[in-house]
Design a protein around this motif. Structure first.
Motif, PDB file in Angstrom:
ATOM      1  N   UNK A  29      -7.645  -3.552   4.542  1.00  0.00           N
ATOM      2  CA  UNK A  29      -7.875  -4.961   4.851  1.00  0.00           C
ATOM      3  C   UNK A  29      -9.368  -5.266   4.888  1.00  0.00           C
ATOM      4  N   UNK A  30     -10.172  -4.296   5.336  1.00  0.00           N
ATOM      5  CA  UNK A  30     -11.625  -4.468   5.338  1.00  0.00           C
ATOM      6  C   UNK A  30     -12.159  -4.597   3.922  1.00  0.00           C
ATOM      7  N   UNK A  31     -11.748  -3.694   3.054  1.00  0.00           N
ATOM      8  CA  UNK A  31     -12.248  -3.700   1.683  1.00  0.00           C
ATOM      9  C   UNK A  31     -11.806  -4.952   0.925  1.00  0.00           C
ATOM     10  N   UNK A  32     -10.549  -5.351   1.076  1.00  0.00           N
ATOM     11  CA  UNK A  32     -10.040  -6.504   0.329  1.00  0.00           C
ATOM     12  C   UNK A  32     -10.713  -7.801   0.762  1.00  0.00           C
ATOM     13  N   UNK A  33     -10.924  -7.970   2.052  1.00  0.00           N
ATOM     14  CA  UNK A  33     -11.547  -9.201   2.541  1.00  0.00           C
ATOM     15  C   UNK A  33     -13.044  -9.235   2.228  1.00  0.00           C
ATOM     16  N   UNK A  34     -13.744  -8.142   2.459  1.00  0.00           N
ATOM     17  CA  UNK A  34     -15.189  -8.142   2.241  1.00  0.00           C
ATOM     18  C   UNK A  34     -15.548  -8.178   0.755  1.00  0.00           C
ATOM     19  N   UNK A  57       0.836  -1.194   0.000  1.00  0.00           N
ATOM     20  CA  UNK A  57       0.000   0.000   0.000  1.00  0.00           C
ATOM     21  C   UNK A  57       0.873   1.247   0.000  1.00  0.00           C
ATOM     22  N   UNK A  58       0.479   2.234  -0.796  1.00  0.00           N
ATOM     23  CA  UNK A  58       1.043   3.577  -0.715  1.00  0.00           C
ATOM     24  C   UNK A  58      -0.076   4.496  -0.233  1.00  0.00           C
ATOM     25  N   UNK A  59       0.147   5.175   0.877  1.00  0.00           N
ATOM     26  CA  UNK A  59      -0.834   6.105   1.436  1.00  0.00           C
ATOM     27  C   UNK A  59      -0.517   7.515   0.946  1.00  0.00           C
ATOM     28  N   UNK A  60      -1.555   8.288   0.685  1.00  0.00           N
ATOM     29  CA  UNK A  60      -1.316   9.654   0.205  1.00  0.00           C
ATOM     30  C   UNK A  60      -2.499  10.541   0.562  1.00  0.00           C
ATOM     31  N   UNK A  61      -2.242  11.840   0.550  1.00  0.00           N
ATOM     32  CA  UNK A  61      -3.308  12.833   0.708  1.00  0.00           C
ATOM     33  C   UNK A  61      -3.188  13.839  -0.427  1.00  0.00           C
ATOM     34  N   UNK A  62      -3.770  15.008  -0.268  1.00  0.00           N
ATOM     35  CA  UNK A  62      -3.779  15.979  -1.352  1.00  0.00           C
ATOM     36  C   UNK A  62      -2.403  16.550  -1.673  1.00  0.00           C
ATOM     37  N   UNK A  63      -1.488  16.483  -0.726  1.00  0.00           N
ATOM     38  CA  UNK A  63      -0.209  17.166  -0.919  1.00  0.00           C
ATOM     39  C   UNK A  63       1.013  16.257  -0.937  1.00  0.00           C
ATOM     40  N   UNK A  64       0.902  15.030  -0.414  1.00  0.00           N
ATOM     41  CA  UNK A  64       2.094  14.198  -0.310  1.00  0.00           C
ATOM     42  C   UNK A  64       1.728  12.742  -0.045  1.00  0.00           C
ATOM     43  N   UNK A 106      -2.578 -11.456   8.603  1.00  0.00           N
ATOM     44  CA  UNK A 106      -2.139 -10.969   7.299  1.00  0.00           C
ATOM     45  C   UNK A 106      -0.965 -10.015   7.505  1.00  0.00           C
ATOM     46  N   UNK A 107      -0.195  -9.828   6.434  1.00  0.00           N
ATOM     47  CA  UNK A 107       0.913  -8.870   6.483  1.00  0.00           C
ATOM     48  C   UNK A 107       0.779  -7.906   5.318  1.00  0.00           C
ATOM     49  N   UNK A 108       0.862  -6.623   5.629  1.00  0.00           N
ATOM     50  CA  UNK A 108       0.744  -5.576   4.624  1.00  0.00           C
ATOM     51  C   UNK A 108       2.066  -4.831   4.521  1.00  0.00           C
ATOM     52  N   UNK A 109       2.517  -4.638   3.293  1.00  0.00           N
ATOM     53  CA  UNK A 109       3.793  -3.967   3.048  1.00  0.00           C
ATOM     54  C   UNK A 109       3.564  -2.466   2.886  1.00  0.00           C
ATOM     55  N   UNK A 110       4.312  -1.688   3.661  1.00  0.00           N
ATOM     56  CA  UNK A 110       4.234  -0.232   3.583  1.00  0.00           C
ATOM     57  C   UNK A 110       5.640   0.341   3.483  1.00  0.00           C
ATOM     58  N   UNK A 111       5.743   1.643   3.302  1.00  0.00           N
ATOM     59  CA  UNK A 111       7.052   2.291   3.282  1.00  0.00           C
ATOM     60  C   UNK A 111       7.744   2.195   4.634  1.00  0.00           C
ATOM     61  N   UNK A 112       6.974   1.961   5.692  1.00  0.00           N
ATOM     62  CA  UNK A 112       7.544   1.789   7.034  1.00  0.00           C
ATOM     63  C   UNK A 112       7.836   0.334   7.356  1.00  0.00           C
ATOM     64  N   UNK A 113       7.730  -0.543   6.361  1.00  0.00           N
ATOM     65  CA  UNK A 113       7.993  -1.962   6.586  1.00  0.00           C
ATOM     66  C   UNK A 113       6.708  -2.775   6.632  1.00  0.00           C
ATOM     67  N   UNK A 114       6.851  -4.038   7.026  1.00  0.00           N
ATOM     68  CA  UNK A 114       5.703  -4.933   7.107  1.00  0.00           C
ATOM     69  C   UNK A 114       4.889  -4.637   8.362  1.00  0.00           C
TER      70      UNK A 114
END
Length: 317
Positions: free
Chosen positions: A98-103, A78-85, A115-123
């Motif tokens: 995780x809610x959207x993907x499973x449901x 996942x890459x998280x973002x807002x309007x500026x960054x 489950x394990x989710x990969x982010x810029x801050x690690x797993x």
């Protein structure tokens, strides 16, 4: 109508905070999540404006780009973002994704619920419990939250206010509610906005502070606090704030001590709640387990008509 671009999204709210999950942006080449993150604000600048700005979005909407994982240990990236960054981590976004993907059946349900989710801050490790094809609880093991310094005086000789500097998912200034602070109630919203404007005007010299938290911990002995969080653009976070909750309780623990057995509640200005529990304390800071859930609010198909004069949208705050 001449349709130039089409985007499908799933919208989820978590404790009142809205997330727009996107899985079908144009393909680009990247070899790591860090490389995708570096390219993201430039390559997808038009898509960010189209999907997050008004009239299709609003100032408080968060974006989550879901892509196949790079790490073999992860289920999704996942890459998280807002309007500026882009953001290295957003715990509320993890609950939403995780809610959207499973449901929606896009991630296979496991008997272990883990489950394990990969982010810029690690797993990030996640436990998602389903009942009757609905995610009813999500638990997240957080990264350490570090109180950098407490009781820092504001750099203003006319303002006898102190704050704590806390690194959670981002850098926070945590202010404890005092007699001269407005109450954290919807009825005091005008005074609260004035308070935040004053604080950010003074904090401008501090740099890198992403949000300011006003915290009422008068009921901490019962395991409950109440907070309101203002982003650096002074927009109010529409939940108790995941990082804000970690930063607030870390500030309290560093000052008064802690009890690992207690379940802790943070309540927002409009009554939504986040629940956490202290999991561990190390030299790197306090680690928590967050318990929450998300609710799908809509599945949308957004289109771009090339004759639309508001293709880049606008923001009113």
């Amino acid at each position: 109508m001449n349709i130039q671009k089409v985007y499908n999204t799933t919208d989820v709210h978590v404790a009142g905070e809205a997330f727009r999950i996107i899985k079908d942006l144009p393909f680009i080449h990247y070899q790591s999540l860090e490389q995708l993150n570096d390219q993201f604000p430039f390559v997808f600048a038009d898509e960010i404006k189209l999907l997050l700005n008004e009239p299709r979005g609003f100032a408080g909407l968060n974006g989550c780009l879901v892509v196949p994982p790079i790490s073999r240990e992860a289920d999704v990236a996942i890459v998280f973002f807002n309007h500026s960054e882009t953001l290295p981590l957003h715990y509320g976004g993890i609950v939403a994704v995780i809610t959207a993907l499973l449901e929606c059946g896009q991630l296979q349900v496991r008997e272990s619920n883990e489950y394990k989710l990969e982010t810029l801050s690690g797993l990030i490790s996640v436990k998602a419990i389903m009942e009757k094809e609905e995610v009813v609880q999500v638990q997240i093991e957080t990264k350490p939250c570090l109180v950098i310094k407490r009781e820092i005086p504001l750099p203003d000789p006319n303002n006898n206010t102190h704050f704590s500097l806390v690194q959670a998912d981002q850098l926070y200034a945590v202010f404890e509610k005092r007699d001269n602070s407005p109450d954290i109630r919807v009825e005091e919203l005008s005074e609260l906005n004035s308070w935040s404007q004053t604080m950010f005007n003074v904090l401008g010299s501090k740099g890198h502070i992403k949000a300011a938290i006003l915290m009422d911990h008068s009921n901490f002995e019962a395991g409950r606090i109440k907070t309101i969080t203002f982003r650096e653009d002074q927009y109010i976070v529409r939940s108790p704030g995941f990082g804000a909750t970690l930063a607030s309780f870390s500030t309290i623990f560093s000052k008064f001590g802690f009890c690992k057995e207690h379940t802790l509640i943070n309540e927002s200005i409009f009554g939504s709640k986040l629940q956490i529990q202290l999991a561990n304390q190390t030299e790197s800071g306090y680690q928590f387990t967050i318990t929450s859930r998300g609710f799908i609010t809509g599945m949308h198909t957004f289109v771009l008509d090339p004759t639309d004069p508001l293709s880049e949208g606008f923001l009113l705050k």
